[in-house]
Design an enzyme around this catalytic site. Structure first.
Site, PDB file in Angstrom:
ATOM      1  N   LYS A 209      23.780  34.083 -98.218  1.00 46.65           N
ATOM      2  CA  LYS A 209      23.819  35.278 -97.499  1.00 46.65           C
ATOM      3  C   LYS A 209      25.330  35.628 -97.171  1.00 46.65           C
ATOM      4  O   LYS A 209      25.618  37.324 -97.899  1.00 46.65           O
ATOM      5  CB  LYS A 209      22.959  35.155 -96.437  1.00 46.65           C
ATOM      6  CG  LYS A 209      22.374  36.920 -95.579  1.00 46.65           C
ATOM      7  CD  LYS A 209      21.966  36.935 -94.733  1.00 46.65           C
ATOM      8  CE  LYS A 209      21.813  38.141 -94.020  1.00 46.65           C
ATOM      9  NZ  LYS A 209      20.555  37.591 -92.523  1.00 46.65           N
TER      10      LYS A 209
ATOM     11  N   ASP B 221      13.259  44.737 -93.304  1.00 42.40           N
ATOM     12  CA  ASP B 221      13.407  44.784 -94.474  1.00 42.40           C
ATOM     13  C   ASP B 221      12.793  45.859 -95.270  1.00 42.40           C
ATOM     14  O   ASP B 221      13.027  46.661 -95.911  1.00 42.40           O
ATOM     15  CB  ASP B 221      12.878  43.655 -95.419  1.00 42.40           C
ATOM     16  CG  ASP B 221      14.118  42.244 -94.505  1.00 42.40           C
ATOM     17  OD1 ASP B 221      15.726  43.468 -94.199  1.00 42.40           O
ATOM     18  OD2 ASP B 221      14.048  41.563 -94.601  1.00 42.40           O
TER      19      ASP B 221
ATOM     20  N   LYS C 124      26.512  39.016 -99.581  1.00 41.28           N
ATOM     21  CA  LYS C 124      26.955  40.370 -98.409  1.00 41.28           C
ATOM     22  C   LYS C 124      28.388  40.317 -98.127  1.00 41.28           C
ATOM     23  O   LYS C 124      28.849  40.807 -97.488  1.00 41.28           O
ATOM     24  CB  LYS C 124      26.103  40.930 -97.307  1.00 41.28           C
ATOM     25  CG  LYS C 124      24.949  40.425 -98.210  1.00 41.28           C
ATOM     26  CD  LYS C 124      23.446  40.629 -97.037  1.00 41.28           C
ATOM     27  CE  LYS C 124      22.096  40.818 -97.732  1.00 41.28           C
ATOM     28  NZ  LYS C 124      21.247  41.091 -96.363  1.00 41.28           N
TER      29      LYS C 124
ATOM     30  N   LYS D  40      -3.057  59.397 -85.048  1.00 39.65           N
ATOM     31  CA  LYS D  40      -3.466  58.388 -84.886  1.00 39.65           C
ATOM     32  C   LYS D  40      -4.014  58.193 -86.134  1.00 39.65           C
ATOM     33  O   LYS D  40      -5.485  58.820 -86.197  1.00 39.65           O
ATOM     34  CB  LYS D  40      -4.490  58.122 -83.356  1.00 39.65           C
ATOM     35  CG  LYS D  40      -4.842  56.391 -83.787  1.00 39.65           C
ATOM     36  CD  LYS D  40      -5.484  56.610 -82.554  1.00 39.65           C
ATOM     37  CE  LYS D  40      -6.308  55.788 -82.330  1.00 39.65           C
ATOM     38  NZ  LYS D  40      -6.544  54.628 -80.916  1.00 39.65           N
TER      39      LYS D  40
ATOM     40  N   PHE E 249      24.455  37.524 -89.050  1.00 43.24           N
ATOM     41  CA  PHE E 249      22.973  36.555 -88.852  1.00 43.24           C
ATOM     42  C   PHE E 249      22.224  36.210 -89.660  1.00 43.24           C
ATOM     43  O   PHE E 249      22.232  36.831 -90.328  1.00 43.24           O
ATOM     44  CB  PHE E 249      22.541  36.964 -87.929  1.00 43.24           C
ATOM     45  CG  PHE E 249      23.318  36.769 -86.578  1.00 43.24           C
ATOM     46  CD1 PHE E 249      22.623  35.431 -85.305  1.00 43.24           C
ATOM     47  CD2 PHE E 249      25.155  37.170 -85.942  1.00 43.24           C
ATOM     48  CE1 PHE E 249      23.265  34.924 -83.805  1.00 43.24           C
ATOM     49  CE2 PHE E 249      25.208  36.462 -84.727  1.00 43.24           C
ATOM     50  CZ  PHE E 249      24.444  35.317 -83.618  1.00 43.24           C
TER      51      PHE E 249
ATOM     52  N   ASN F 295       9.246  43.105 -84.437  1.00 43.21           N
ATOM     53  CA  ASN F 295       9.319  41.914 -84.488  1.00 43.21           C
ATOM     54  C   ASN F 295      10.245  41.126 -83.498  1.00 43.21           C
ATOM     55  O   ASN F 295       9.923  41.859 -82.276  1.00 43.21           O
ATOM     56  CB  ASN F 295      11.057  41.102 -86.373  1.00 43.21           C
ATOM     57  CG  ASN F 295      12.722  42.011 -85.213  1.00 43.21           C
ATOM     58  OD1 ASN F 295      12.085  42.200 -84.838  1.00 43.21           O
ATOM     59  ND2 ASN F 295      12.682  43.003 -86.392  1.00 43.21           N
TER      60      ASN F 295
END
Length: 398
Positions: free
Chosen positions: A338, A280, A342, A290, A324, A211
């Site tokens: 969230k 995730d 959690k 490869k 976060f 990301n």
């Protein structure tokens, strides 16, 4: 500031050594006890007698001149100092201390002291810009030394540019400002774990999923916790940032590695801030070699990674747990959800759809939600400033 603080002033052999006389005088006038160590080169510019008269203390120039037979001078001075200032610090001195040399009274004492060390360089503009000098400054920064940048102006060599020793008043002010910050350490004795950066999930020997996280926000949070007195562990995904001094950094690559590292250290932590952007999902199969290009579409089956934050919330005992949430749609709604799911004590919600905040930027703006139903908005500013305000809020909550 404590007016009985002991200041050790190291003076090396540059024309700016004359300014060290003013530093000594002004420190004494502000109530400090000052002792001076001079290199051999420094004595060519200013007499030791001058510093003795100004400081009202003996001046040290020779590592083998033991003024008190009951003490080893360089160890005694190193232990005595509450703070050490090197002004001027020549290119030669920077090179010696960066490489751990101990070949005179000053460098021997510097290796032995545990006091904060402030370096005020002074040299020709081209010397200051030389790659070797830059490398030595980076090395000393990694050791935890502090720097008082030289100013721009007319130099003794005739050049005009950066390299002039900062003015004595400013040098003293910087040291006093830092001292004030060091005295305010509400996290002293606390163990803080921060996660930062992205994770990488390999597809084959060449390709991977990741990301846009740069790690800048997590690193700023870790450094701010360190400055507040905490013992900080930073679990970092792959980033291009320099490792911060005074922090234990544990490098990881995958979500699984981050999961294992964080859970392994979790029990001994007081506060955990999970700022990392963890994948995730990861490929079900990771090809060792490869994969060759195909004529048609490519499908890659993915599976869930283990949820680090969920695991921390379920195992929480004494820890204060902060998560976060990087969102693009209804960030506050998803953030509150969230936090509840959690078992978090607080969550930092980041609307990454807005300009100049979120991934890869130097600035950020966030909303801080807590389990006590507090909601604070931190406006757009540098990530370092956001980190400081975040800790201010968390400290009030804790």
């Amino acid at each position: 500031m404590n007016q009985t603080e002991n200041v050790l002033l190291g003076v090396s052999g540059g024309i700016a050594a004359y300014k060290a006389c003013a530093i000594t005088s002004k420190l004494v006038q502000r109530g400090y006890d000052v002792k001076v160590i001079m290199t051999e080169g420094a004595t060519e510019f200013v007499s030791p007698l001058t510093f003795q008269a100004l400081s009202r203390n003996p001046v040290y120039t020779d590592a083998f001149d033991e003024k008190n037979p009951e003490k080893i001078a360089h160890i005694d001075l190193a232990d005595w100092a509450d703070v050490t200032i090197l002004a001027p610090a020549t290119a030669h001195l920077l090179g010696r201390i960066a490489n751990g040399l101990a070949d005179d009274m000053l460098t021997t004492t510097l290796l032995a002291t545990t006091s904060p060390v402030y370096i005020a360089p002074a040299m020709n503009v081209h010397m200051y810009d030389h790659p070797a000098v830059k490398a030595n400054l980076q090395t000393l920064d990694s050791y935890g030394y502090h720097f008082i940048e030289p100013g721009d102006g007319y130099l003794a060599c005739g050049y005009v540019g950066k390299g002039r020793l900062e003015e004595p008043e400013r040098i003293i002010d910087v040291v006093e400002e830092h001292k004030t910050k060091r005295q305010y350490q509400p996290l002293s004795g606390k163990r803080v774990l921060v996660t930062a950066g992205p994770t990488i999930e390999s597809i084959d020997a060449v390709r991977y999923f990741t990301n846009h996280s740069s790690g800048k926000m997590g690193y700023a949070i870790a450094e701010s916790a360190r400055d507040l007195g905490a013992s900080v562990t930073l679990v970092s995904g792959p980033v291009t940032l320099e490792k911060p001094h005074g922090i234990t950094v544990k490098d990881v690559t995958t979500a699984e590695e981050m999961y294992n590292t964080v859970l392994n250290d979790y029990d001994e932590q007081d506060i955990v801030v999970k700022a990392a952007a963890v994948a995730d999902y990861k490929p079900v199969e990771q090809v060792e070699n490869k994969m060759k290009k195909q004529s048609g579409p490519l499908s890659i089956e993915m599976k869930r990674t283990r949820d680090i934050l969920q695991a921390l919330g379920e195992r929480k005992t004494k820890q204060y747990l902060v998560g976060f949430a990087a969102e693009t749609d209804e960030p506050l709604v998803y953030g509150r959800d969230k936090m509840a799911r959690k078992h978090l004590d607080a969550i930092v919600v980041n609307d990454i759809s807005r300009d100049e905040q979120g991934f890869k930027t130097d600035t950020n703006a966030v909303d801080v939600l807590t389990a006590q139903e507090r909601h604070e908005t931190i406006p757009l500013q540098s990530k370092e400033a956001v980190a400081k305000q975040l800790w201010s809020i968390l400290l009030e909550e804790m």
